[in-house]
Enzyme design. Structure first.
Site, PDB file in Angstrom:
ATOM      1  N   LYS A 225       0.831  -1.213   0.000  1.00  0.00           N
ATOM      2  CA  LYS A 225       0.000   0.000   0.000  1.00  0.00           C
ATOM      3  C   LYS A 225       0.859   1.253   0.000  1.00  0.00           C
ATOM      4  O   LYS A 225       0.634   2.172  -0.793  1.00  0.00           O
ATOM      5  CB  LYS A 225      -0.925   0.016   1.215  1.00  0.00           C
TER       6      LYS A 225
HETATM    7  O1  8HG Z   1      -4.683   9.606  -0.517  1.00  0.00           O
HETATM    8  C1  8HG Z   1      -4.614   8.512   0.021  1.00  0.00           C
HETATM    9  N1  8HG Z   1      -5.067   7.389  -0.596  1.00  0.00           N
HETATM   10  C2  8HG Z   1      -5.014   6.175   0.021  1.00  0.00           C
HETATM   11  N2  8HG Z   1      -5.501   5.125  -0.638  1.00  0.00           N
HETATM   12  N3  8HG Z   1      -4.513   6.003   1.242  1.00  0.00           N
HETATM   13  C3  8HG Z   1      -4.041   7.098   1.873  1.00  0.00           C
HETATM   14  C4  8HG Z   1      -4.085   8.371   1.312  1.00  0.00           C
HETATM   15  N4  8HG Z   1      -3.571   9.240   2.216  1.00  0.00           N
HETATM   16  C5  8HG Z   1      -3.250   8.537   3.319  1.00  0.00           C
HETATM   17  O2  8HG Z   1      -2.785   9.004   4.353  1.00  0.00           O
HETATM   18  N5  8HG Z   1      -3.528   7.214   3.099  1.00  0.00           N
HETATM   19  C6  8HG Z   1      -3.398   6.108   4.002  1.00  0.00           C
HETATM   20  O3  8HG Z   1      -4.478   6.233   4.927  1.00  0.00           O
HETATM   21  C7  8HG Z   1      -2.173   5.992   4.769  1.00  0.00           C
HETATM   22  C8  8HG Z   1      -2.653   5.450   6.118  1.00  0.00           C
HETATM   23  O4  8HG Z   1      -2.775   4.070   6.058  1.00  0.00           O
HETATM   24  C9  8HG Z   1      -4.003   6.022   6.256  1.00  0.00           C
HETATM   25  C10 8HG Z   1      -4.050   7.297   7.043  1.00  0.00           C
HETATM   26  O5  8HG Z   1      -5.361   7.694   7.188  1.00  0.00           O
END
Ligand code: 8HG
Length: 295
Positions: A225
């Site tokens: 991820k």
């Molecule tokens: O913009 C994002 N997209 C995704 N798919 N995951 C994200 C974004 N930004 C972000 O912080 N995350 C993830 O979400 C990282 C972490 O696992 C969590 C934080 O809310």
């Protein structure tokens, strides 16, 4: 290419009649951590060692302080202005769920952020929450970065540290100051690898998504991820589809209708959204998180 008329005056760049550009959507959609919301509704961001205030006024966007030369060198690419989001939105809106999500975050643009900063930021994002991630990155910059010349709204700003500045940090002190917990060891180990040139980040620009992913996943703290986030937010890999908790929830709620493992969700996203998967992911992430979909 996004359509707008560019005006330069008094240390400002005005993008007149620009579409597909809303500072709130851009900065609050989850892709970026180094921004502050000002009282007048504008946003101040720190990137590429510079401070920039971004304000929407009617149909215009005002960037301050900057000039044409710097805009063309840095901000045009940072805001992904070489790309026409109307055509992306038109294509994705054929899907009724995406149409709804795009209606909600219609001013999103996927920023081109600095590779090292994004690598470290998303290592810190593991099992973390956005407000806490922002706070840790602010503290890291204040303690390990350099003070930027520009003073704005009476405040000082600091650049995100270089690989060397973080590689030289002492783990115990770093953890105490930044409160990143178990992630601190990964951050410093990754910084050392990059500082020594054992992984050349610039090379990833020339790799395809799969090779880039494999290269990034050799870094401590970078899993599937996190690597997809890095590929999308720093390396311009539009087809990357990071599946975090929100994307998992929104995909299950609207598309898959059942509990599904994240690997399968990632493959499904790639299948239905193809080369635009990264954009689809961003509209969905913002929509799901703001609306609490599937919670
Ligand atoms: O913009 C994002 N997209 C995704 N798919 N995951 C994200 C974004 N930004 C972000 O912080 N995350 C993830 O979400 C990282 C972490 O696992 C969590 C934080 O809310």
């Amino acid at each position: 290419m996004e359509k707008y008329k560019l005006l330069e005056k008094d240390n400002k760049i005005i993008l007149k009649n620009i579409e597909n550009f809303h500072p709130k959507h851009i900065f609050e959609c989850g892709q970026a951590f180094r921004w502050y919301k000002e009282e007048d509704g504008s946003y101040t961001t720190i990137s590429y060692g510079r401070v920039l205030n971004v304000k929407k006024e009617g149909k215009d966007v005002i960037l301050y302080p900057t000039n044409k030369e710097e805009f063309e060198k840095i901000w045009m690419h940072y805001f992904d202005l070489e790309r026409d989001y109307s055509s992306i939105k038109k294509e994705l809106s054929k899907d009724p769920i995406l149409k709804e999500a795009i209606g909600f975050g219609d001013g999103i643009r996927v920023l081109n952020q600095e590779p090292f900063e994004i690598v470290i930021s998303f290592i810190i994002s593991a099992n973390n929450q956005i407000p806490r991630i922002k706070k840790s990155i602010e503290t890291i910059s204040l303690n390990y970065g350099k003070k930027i010349d520009t003073k704005l709204k009476g405040k000082d700003y600091y650049s995100f540290p270089s690989p060397k500045e973080l590689a030289d940090a002492e783990l115990e002190e770093f953890n105490k100051i930044t409160k990143v917990g178990f992630r601190g060891k990964r951050v410093l180990a990754t910084s050392k690898i990059i500082e020594k040139g054992e992984l050349e980040l610039q090379a990833i620009f020339h790799m395809n998504r799969d090779d880039g992913k494999e290269a990034l996943m050799t870094l401590p703290g970078v899993g599937p991820k996190v690597s997809d986030c890095i590929l999308l937010f720093a390396f311009d890999k539009d087809e990357a589809f990071p599946v975090d908790v929100w994307v998992k929830r929104v995909m299950e709620y609207f598309y898959l209708k059942e509990d599904t493992n994240v690997k399968h969700i990632g493959e499904h996203g790639k299948r239905i959204f193809g080369s635009l998967a990264g954009f689809a992911q961003q509209y969905l992430f913002y929509y799901a998180r703001e609306k609490g979909i599937g919670k």
